[in-house]
Design a protein around this motif. Structure first.
Motif, PDB file in Angstrom:
ATOM      1  N   LEU A  11       0.830  -1.207   0.000  1.00 46.71           N
ATOM      2  CA  LEU A  11       0.000   0.000   0.000  1.00 46.71           C
ATOM      3  C   LEU A  11       0.865   1.259   0.000  1.00 46.71           C
ATOM      4  CD1 LEU A  11      -2.857  -1.008   2.463  1.00 46.71           C
ATOM      5  CD2 LEU A  11      -3.017  -0.741  -0.014  1.00 46.71           C
ATOM      6  N   MET A  12       1.954   1.236   0.709  1.00 47.80           N
ATOM      7  CA  MET A  12       2.853   2.390   0.718  1.00 47.80           C
ATOM      8  C   MET A  12       3.475   2.606  -0.663  1.00 47.80           C
ATOM      9  SD  MET A  12       2.687   3.833   3.623  1.00 47.80           S
ATOM     10  CE  MET A  12       4.083   4.937   3.468  1.00 47.80           C
ATOM     11  N   ILE A  13       3.812   1.523  -1.346  1.00 47.20           N
ATOM     12  CA  ILE A  13       4.338   1.648  -2.708  1.00 47.20           C
ATOM     13  C   ILE A  13       3.276   2.241  -3.633  1.00 47.20           C
ATOM     14  CG2 ILE A  13       5.135   0.328  -4.712  1.00 47.20           C
ATOM     15  CD1 ILE A  13       6.503  -1.601  -2.775  1.00 47.20           C
ATOM     16  N   LEU A  14       2.021   1.779  -3.472  1.00 49.02           N
ATOM     17  CA  LEU A  14       0.930   2.329  -4.280  1.00 49.02           C
ATOM     18  C   LEU A  14       0.754   3.809  -4.007  1.00 49.02           C
ATOM     19  CD1 LEU A  14      -1.478   2.011  -6.181  1.00 49.02           C
ATOM     20  CD2 LEU A  14      -2.851   1.255  -4.224  1.00 49.02           C
ATOM     21  N   TRP A  15       0.810   4.205  -2.738  1.00 47.11           N
ATOM     22  CA  TRP A  15       0.667   5.620  -2.386  1.00 47.11           C
ATOM     23  C   TRP A  15       1.811   6.431  -2.979  1.00 47.11           C
ATOM     24  CZ3 TRP A  15       3.186   9.528   0.213  1.00 47.11           C
ATOM     25  CH2 TRP A  15       2.397  10.622   0.564  1.00 47.11           C
ATOM     26  N   ALA A  16       3.020   5.872  -2.988  1.00 53.16           N
ATOM     27  CA  ALA A  16       4.163   6.568  -3.580  1.00 53.16           C
ATOM     28  C   ALA A  16       3.957   6.766  -5.081  1.00 53.16           C
ATOM     29  CB  ALA A  16       5.448   5.792  -3.305  1.00 53.16           C
ATOM     30  N   LEU A  20       3.719  10.262  -7.125  1.00 54.85           N
ATOM     31  CA  LEU A  20       4.549  10.531  -8.299  1.00 54.85           C
ATOM     32  C   LEU A  20       3.686  10.961  -9.485  1.00 54.85           C
ATOM     33  CD1 LEU A  20       7.308  10.484  -9.678  1.00 54.85           C
ATOM     34  CD2 LEU A  20       6.944   8.050 -10.172  1.00 54.85           C
ATOM     35  N   ILE A  21       2.554  10.280  -9.695  1.00 53.82           N
ATOM     36  CA  ILE A  21       1.651  10.657 -10.786  1.00 53.82           C
ATOM     37  C   ILE A  21       1.119  12.068 -10.569  1.00 53.82           C
ATOM     38  CG2 ILE A  21      -0.572  10.126 -11.853  1.00 53.82           C
ATOM     39  CD1 ILE A  21       0.008   7.176 -11.295  1.00 53.82           C
ATOM     40  N   ALA A  22       0.794  12.411  -9.319  1.00 54.35           N
ATOM     41  CA  ALA A  22       0.305  13.761  -9.027  1.00 54.35           C
ATOM     42  C   ALA A  22       1.366  14.813  -9.351  1.00 54.35           C
ATOM     43  CB  ALA A  22      -0.112  13.859  -7.549  1.00 54.35           C
ATOM     44  N   LEU A  23       2.611  14.531  -9.028  1.00 56.48           N
ATOM     45  CA  LEU A  23       3.693  15.478  -9.338  1.00 56.48           C
ATOM     46  C   LEU A  23       3.860  15.641 -10.852  1.00 56.48           C
ATOM     47  CD1 LEU A  23       6.389  14.480  -6.686  1.00 56.48           C
ATOM     48  CD2 LEU A  23       4.976  16.540  -6.728  1.00 56.48           C
ATOM     49  N   VAL A  24       3.799  14.532 -11.571  1.00 53.69           N
ATOM     50  CA  VAL A  24       3.927  14.605 -13.035  1.00 53.69           C
ATOM     51  C   VAL A  24       2.773  15.397 -13.635  1.00 53.69           C
ATOM     52  CG1 VAL A  24       3.926  13.232 -15.147  1.00 53.69           C
ATOM     53  CG2 VAL A  24       5.269  12.474 -13.185  1.00 53.69           C
ATOM     54  N   GLY A 190      -6.912  16.585  -9.706  1.00 54.39           N
ATOM     55  CA  GLY A 190      -7.752  16.604  -8.522  1.00 54.39           C
ATOM     56  C   GLY A 190      -8.169  15.210  -8.098  1.00 54.39           C
ATOM     57  N   PHE A 191      -8.518  14.377  -9.091  1.00 55.76           N
ATOM     58  CA  PHE A 191      -8.898  13.002  -8.780  1.00 55.76           C
ATOM     59  C   PHE A 191      -7.730  12.229  -8.169  1.00 55.76           C
ATOM     60  CE2 PHE A 191      -8.952   8.551 -10.219  1.00 55.76           C
ATOM     61  CZ  PHE A 191     -10.099   8.119  -9.577  1.00 55.76           C
ATOM     62  N   VAL A 192      -6.540  12.415  -8.745  1.00 58.81           N
ATOM     63  CA  VAL A 192      -5.359  11.719  -8.213  1.00 58.81           C
ATOM     64  C   VAL A 192      -5.051  12.187  -6.797  1.00 58.81           C
ATOM     65  CG1 VAL A 192      -2.870  11.406  -8.513  1.00 58.81           C
ATOM     66  CG2 VAL A 192      -4.388  11.247 -10.487  1.00 58.81           C
ATOM     67  N   VAL A 193      -5.128  13.507  -6.563  1.00 62.04           N
ATOM     68  CA  VAL A 193      -4.856  14.030  -5.225  1.00 62.04           C
ATOM     69  C   VAL A 193      -5.875  13.499  -4.221  1.00 62.04           C
ATOM     70  CG1 VAL A 193      -4.805  16.133  -3.830  1.00 62.04           C
ATOM     71  CG2 VAL A 193      -3.659  16.083  -6.042  1.00 62.04           C
ATOM     72  N   LEU A 194      -7.163  13.510  -4.616  1.00 63.06           N
ATOM     73  CA  LEU A 194      -8.189  12.966  -3.719  1.00 63.06           C
ATOM     74  C   LEU A 194      -7.963  11.475  -3.460  1.00 63.06           C
ATOM     75  CD1 LEU A 194     -11.431  14.734  -5.033  1.00 63.06           C
ATOM     76  CD2 LEU A 194     -10.197  15.181  -2.899  1.00 63.06           C
ATOM     77  N   SER A 195      -7.547  10.747  -4.506  1.00 65.02           N
ATOM     78  CA  SER A 195      -7.262   9.318  -4.315  1.00 65.02           C
ATOM     79  C   SER A 195      -6.102   9.127  -3.354  1.00 65.02           C
ATOM     80  CB  SER A 195      -6.944   8.661  -5.669  1.00 65.02           C
ATOM     81  OG  SER A 195      -8.030   8.769  -6.555  1.00 65.02           O
ATOM     82  N   GLY A 196      -5.064   9.976  -3.511  1.00 64.50           N
ATOM     83  CA  GLY A 196      -3.932   9.880  -2.591  1.00 64.50           C
ATOM     84  C   GLY A 196      -4.316  10.209  -1.167  1.00 64.50           C
TER      85      GLY A 196
END
Length: 447
Positions: A11-16, A20-24, A190-196
């Motif tokens: 789960l921590m790897i998934l969150w990372a 990363l996707i949010a930063l990109v 926004g979706f990625v940030v909310l998912s994170g």
């Protein structure tokens, strides 16, 4: 517990990855925002303003008066400015020079855009009246027109002074597409940030629940262990107590002429069973107390020889041979000296040797082995060719009161495990074709 750690790691790897996707996406959004309609118009305004000033400076330097010279100045100033066209204007001649050096057509474009002449003249007049750079934007459905005009330096304010002008077309279709892409990227970000955030909240909640579950599981394991210990202890105490009771009852019930002999036998039985209870209590106390390792530097070969000598007499009585199997290659060149607690590890080896002597038949062999392992580790083992360990007991062999040997308390191996782990090592029952082999792995230098 290991599975929980694995799930948490995944789960921590998934969150990372989500982070990363949010930063990109944030970087992509920043780049796209720089390509929107307003940004392109602003960029075009700066570009044609600088181009216009470059034309004005070149015209002043060469004192341009003729059309050919003016067009040469335009070509020179705009040849590295894609999409920018320009010319010169004055009150008497109007637009008298024009060029579009980066035009994509087949020939050189020399005819001024007639549809934009009115806006060009208006912008040039404003620049001449104000003696300064003037920019103007004409919005459209498909493209925006950006105009710039600036008086030729050194001649501004004089009658008939020439004015340099430039223009550029900014296509709005691509700009609108970019804006739609920007909004889509915003929504995706926004979706990625909310998912994170949701995943982070889930991880935090899972961690709290996992900690609580781990605490309850540990408590349940302690209670289960306590129950097993209590049951085993009750069984081990009941047998000698029952034996003493039977002996005492038989002595009391014996006829007068047999009573002295019965009483003597009962007292001997009481002493024997009391000694067994003392051994049981001592083992329990030793197992329940924390082990304080006092490591010291010893010669491994001499220490193992001493352990063998201590049990050679008992082995000889049972017709069993004890052998030493020391890997001389890995212990050569003076590395036979190790750092461990000789008293505690001696207790561990003694327990293993006593267990092996108890199960080996006459003519059997017990092996005490040692070798150096990778990573600066010490390997010790005790092996015998006895009947081995029953498969049903292999998983619980190191638990207290687990034993298949007649008269065994099931505390010896539990004590051995505690001693080995106190040294920072571990012990396992190795799989063998015959007999039993206990492998211990220890740090070469105990901590």
């Amino acid at each position: 517990m290991q599975r929980q750690h694995t799930i948490k790691r995944d789960l921590m790897i998934l969150w990372a990855f989500i982070a990363l996707i949010a930063l990109v996406l944030a970087w992509l959004l920043l780049q796209l925002s720089r390509q929107g309609a307003a940004a392109q118009v602003e960029q075009a305004s700066r570009q044609i303003g600088l181009s216009c000033q470059a034309m004005s400076a070149d015209a002043t330097r060469v004192r341009v008066t003729g059309v050919a010279a003016a067009q040469a100045v335009i070509d020179l100033a705009l040849r590295d400015q894609p999409g920018v066209e320009g010319g010169f204007w004055d009150d008497g001649r109007g637009v008298y020079a024009y060029a579009f050096p980066t035009y994509d057509g087949s020939g050189v474009k020399r005819d001024a855009p007639s549809a934009e002449l009115e806006r060009i003249v208006a912008t040039a007049q404003r620049a001449a009246n104000g003696a300064a750079l003037v920019t103007d934007v004409r919005p459209g459905l498909r493209e925006s027109m950006v105009f710039a005009a600036c008086p030729v330096a050194g001649l501004a304010g004089t009658a008939g002074a020439p004015v340099a002008w430039t223009l550029k077309r900014v296509p709005l279709m691509s700009a609108r597409v970019l804006e739609q892409l920007v909004w889509s990227t915003c929504l995706l970000l926004g979706f990625v940030v909310l998912s994170g955030l949701w995943l982070g909240w889930t991880l935090a909640r899972w961690r709290r629940q996992s900690d609580g579950l781990a605490a309850r599981l540990a408590q349940a394991e302690r209670m289960a262990t306590l129950g097993r210990v209590a049951a085993g202890l009750a069984h081990e105490i009941r047998n000698p107590v029952g034996t003493m009771r039977i002996k005492a009852e038989n002595a009391l019930a014996a006829p007068a002429e047999l009573r002295p002999a019965r009483i003597s036998g009962a007292l001997e039985a009481v002493l024997e069973q009391t000694a067994r209870l003392e051994t049981l209590v001592s083992s329990l106390l030793a197992l329940g107390q924390p082990f304080h390792v006092r490591p010291q530097r010893i010669d491994l070969r001499d220490w193992l020889r001493e352990r063998r000598q201590m049990h050679e007499e008992a082995a000889a009585r049972g017709g069993v041979q004890i052998e030493l199997e020391i890997d001389q290659a890995s212990l050569a060149d003076g590395v036979g000296a190790v750092v461990l607690d000789p008293l505690q590890m001696g207790r561990a080896l003694d327990n293993l040797l006593l267990n092996a002597l108890a199960v080996c038949r006459a003519g059997g062999t017990i092996v005490i082995g040692a070798r150096r392992l990778r990573g600066d580790r010490l390997g010790l083992w005790i092996a015998d060719d006895g009947p081995g360990v029953a498969p049903a007991l292999r998983q619980r062999l190191f638990d207290p009161f687990v034993s298949d040997r007649v008269g065994g308390t099931g505390l010896g191996l539990a004590l051995v495990r505690e001693i080995v782990e106190a040294h920072g090592g571990h012990i396992v029952l190795a799989g063998t074709d015959a007999g039993a082999r206990f492998d211990m792995e220890l740090p070469w230098h105990a901590s």
